[in-house]
Scaffold this active site. Structure first.
Site, PDB file in Angstrom:
ATOM      1  N   ARG A   1     -33.741  14.309  10.632  1.00  0.00           N
ATOM      2  CA  ARG A   1     -33.876  14.714  11.893  1.00  0.00           C
ATOM      3  C   ARG A   1     -34.989  13.659  12.565  1.00  0.00           C
ATOM      4  O   ARG A   1     -34.826  13.389  13.851  1.00  0.00           O
ATOM      5  CB  ARG A   1     -34.321  16.212  12.016  1.00  0.00           C
ATOM      6  CG  ARG A   1     -35.733  16.416  11.123  1.00  0.00           C
ATOM      7  CD  ARG A   1     -36.024  17.798  11.598  1.00  0.00           C
ATOM      8  NE  ARG A   1     -37.173  18.125  10.923  1.00  0.00           N
ATOM      9  CZ  ARG A   1     -38.383  19.192  11.055  1.00  0.00           C
ATOM     10  NH1 ARG A   1     -38.275  19.649  12.032  1.00  0.00           N
ATOM     11  NH2 ARG A   1     -39.446  19.228  10.037  1.00  0.00           N
TER      12      ARG A   1
ATOM     13  N   GLU B   1     -27.688  27.292  24.538  1.00  0.00           N
ATOM     14  CA  GLU B   1     -27.164  26.122  24.137  1.00  0.00           C
ATOM     15  C   GLU B   1     -25.643  25.829  24.593  1.00  0.00           C
ATOM     16  O   GLU B   1     -25.190  24.835  24.906  1.00  0.00           O
ATOM     17  CB  GLU B   1     -26.935  26.614  22.728  1.00  0.00           C
ATOM     18  CG  GLU B   1     -28.319  26.456  21.512  1.00  0.00           C
ATOM     19  CD  GLU B   1     -29.001  27.769  21.937  1.00  0.00           C
ATOM     20  OE1 GLU B   1     -30.040  27.709  21.299  1.00  0.00           O
ATOM     21  OE2 GLU B   1     -28.593  28.757  22.431  1.00  0.00           O
TER      22      GLU B   1
ATOM     23  N   PHE C   1     -26.673  26.806  16.186  1.00  0.00           N
ATOM     24  CA  PHE C   1     -26.540  27.124  17.685  1.00  0.00           C
ATOM     25  C   PHE C   1     -25.322  25.889  18.219  1.00  0.00           C
ATOM     26  O   PHE C   1     -24.717  26.173  19.215  1.00  0.00           O
ATOM     27  CB  PHE C   1     -27.634  26.869  18.287  1.00  0.00           C
ATOM     28  CG  PHE C   1     -28.839  27.847  17.818  1.00  0.00           C
ATOM     29  CD1 PHE C   1     -28.329  28.917  17.379  1.00  0.00           C
ATOM     30  CD2 PHE C   1     -30.103  27.438  17.466  1.00  0.00           C
ATOM     31  CE1 PHE C   1     -29.336  29.928  16.686  1.00  0.00           C
ATOM     32  CE2 PHE C   1     -30.958  28.200  17.034  1.00  0.00           C
ATOM     33  CZ  PHE C   1     -30.691  29.360  16.480  1.00  0.00           C
TER      34      PHE C   1
ATOM     35  N   HIS D   1     -31.189  20.680  11.184  1.00  0.00           N
ATOM     36  CA  HIS D   1     -31.425  22.056  10.453  1.00  0.00           C
ATOM     37  C   HIS D   1     -30.179  22.495  10.097  1.00  0.00           C
ATOM     38  O   HIS D   1     -29.866  23.713   9.994  1.00  0.00           O
ATOM     39  CB  HIS D   1     -32.128  22.985  11.491  1.00  0.00           C
ATOM     40  CG  HIS D   1     -33.600  22.614  11.460  1.00  0.00           C
ATOM     41  ND1 HIS D   1     -33.642  21.708  12.301  1.00  0.00           N
ATOM     42  CD2 HIS D   1     -34.960  23.211  11.284  1.00  0.00           C
ATOM     43  CE1 HIS D   1     -35.168  21.432  12.653  1.00  0.00           C
ATOM     44  NE2 HIS D   1     -35.821  22.402  11.562  1.00  0.00           N
TER      45      HIS D   1
ATOM     46  N   ASP E   1     -36.358  29.536   7.147  1.00  0.00           N
ATOM     47  CA  ASP E   1     -35.664  30.413   8.128  1.00  0.00           C
ATOM     48  C   ASP E   1     -34.358  31.121   7.869  1.00  0.00           C
ATOM     49  O   ASP E   1     -34.018  32.107   8.653  1.00  0.00           O
ATOM     50  CB  ASP E   1     -34.961  29.358   9.345  1.00  0.00           C
ATOM     51  CG  ASP E   1     -36.008  28.308  10.023  1.00  0.00           C
ATOM     52  OD1 ASP E   1     -37.395  28.928   9.745  1.00  0.00           O
ATOM     53  OD2 ASP E   1     -35.736  27.352  10.614  1.00  0.00           O
TER      54      ASP E   1
ATOM     55  N   ARG F   1     -33.565  18.933   7.805  1.00  0.00           N
ATOM     56  CA  ARG F   1     -34.812  19.314   8.077  1.00  0.00           C
ATOM     57  C   ARG F   1     -35.748  18.509   6.895  1.00  0.00           C
ATOM     58  O   ARG F   1     -36.874  18.238   7.297  1.00  0.00           O
ATOM     59  CB  ARG F   1     -35.235  20.812   8.111  1.00  0.00           C
ATOM     60  CG  ARG F   1     -36.334  21.151   8.445  1.00  0.00           C
ATOM     61  CD  ARG F   1     -36.599  22.811   7.766  1.00  0.00           C
ATOM     62  NE  ARG F   1     -37.735  23.251   8.388  1.00  0.00           N
ATOM     63  CZ  ARG F   1     -38.059  24.605   8.315  1.00  0.00           C
ATOM     64  NH1 ARG F   1     -37.234  25.366   7.681  1.00  0.00           N
ATOM     65  NH2 ARG F   1     -39.034  24.949   8.346  1.00  0.00           N
TER      66      ARG F   1
END
Length: 312
Positions: free
Chosen positions: A10, A58, A83, A109, A117, A167
């Protein structure tokens, strides 16, 4: 391995966008209130007038990106994989995919390594969802060098692209001399007893497994794979010359790299295939490294499953 440089892809995404932005004035970046996490804030700081925060919306962001692409701009829309591929699937399919618009999706992610998460954010279905959209190119880099070059290649091609970035920081094994090509895999270790075909952050684990197996006298070919388009020539050559294949991905075993490989070899060169991935279950919260090991997404399990496939 302690001295090996590690970079989260990322971060590579954000750095590549900034570098491209200095050269390409028609490049614009959209985010959904996650610029710090997706690292598009690197681009935002350099080119605030070309960065658009669409908020926690989104689906709307994808539609905005579609509109911008019809104005001669090249939009990169960023958010978490859950998303981008999940919440906004209809907009990606109908607003970008169906008219084949020149929109690039940077999904961060992805996979189990999202860690703490938890299951709601650990998207292990995005390869499957995006692969089914006609004309969509689907890519997932293995390290920093490939990731940066992938972003530039996505800009240069015309049409919709979905890129998944991680991530967690992962080993950088490519030199700067590496040259990325869309749809082209890479042989990282030669062998003839079996082929290990991996993608994304599983490639360094496949490399470790290949070395461990070689130390035991087992000759395995390690291949860094593509998703869509799949490098069919490289896969079929491995099937013919190695006779057995292990696929490794930080994704569900349903609909991802493993099934793409199985579909191809079953029609053209049938050989036994063992798929290593997330086995039709949701993840849960926990440290990324511990989760990857728990779900078998590690070198030790690749070694174990390769031996099982070889009857050793």
């Amino acid at each position: 391995m302690a001295d090996v440089k590690k970079v989260a892809t990322r971060d590579s995404y954000g750095s590549a966008l900034k570098e491209l932005g200095t050269e390409k004035e028609n490049l614009v970046v959209l985010d959904a209130d996650l610029a710090g996490a997706t690292k598009t804030n690197i681009f935002q700081k350099a080119f605030p007038e070309r960065h658009f925060d669409c908020g926690i919306a989104e689906a709307n962001m994808i539609d905005v990106a579609a509109g911008l692409s019809t104005m001669g701009l090249v939009p990169f829309a960023a958010t978490f994989a859950m998303f981008a591929a999940g919440r906004a699937y209809e907009q990606v399919r109908n607003t970008i995919g169906y008219p084949h618009l020149n929109v690039k999706i940077g999904a961060t992610h992805g996979g189990i390594s999202v860690g703490e998460d938890g299951a709601s954010h650990q998207c292990c279905e995005d390869f499957a969802l995006m692969r089914t959209i006609p004309g969509m190119t689907v890519m997932c880099p293995a390290d920093d060098v490939e990731a940066r070059q992938m972003v530039k290649a996505a800009y240069e091609m015309d049409g919709p692209v979905y890129m998944r970035f991680g991530r967690a920081a992962t080993p950088v094994f490519h030199s700067e001399e590496f040259r990325f090509e869309i749809g082209k895999g890479e042989v990282l270790q030669e062998g003839t007893d079996a082929a290990i075909i991996a993608v994304g952050i599983m490639v360094p684990e496949a490399i470790k497994a290949g070395k461990a197996l070689a130390a035991e006298g087992i000759s395995v070919r390690v291949i860094m794979a593509t998703i869509k388009p799949l490098d069919g020539e490289l896969v079929l050559k491995a099937a013919r010359e190695c006779g057995r294949i292990v696929t490794v991905e930080e994704h569900s075993v349903i609909g991802g790299l493993g099934e793409a490989v199985c579909s191809l070899v079953s029609e053209r060169c049938p050989v036994p295939v063992k798929r290593i991935g997330v086995n039709d279950e949701f993840g849960h919260s926990g440290p990324a490294a511990a989760l990857l090991e728990q779900f078998g997404l590690c070198a030790d399990n690749i070694v174990k499953q390769t031996k099982v496939l070889l009857g050793k």
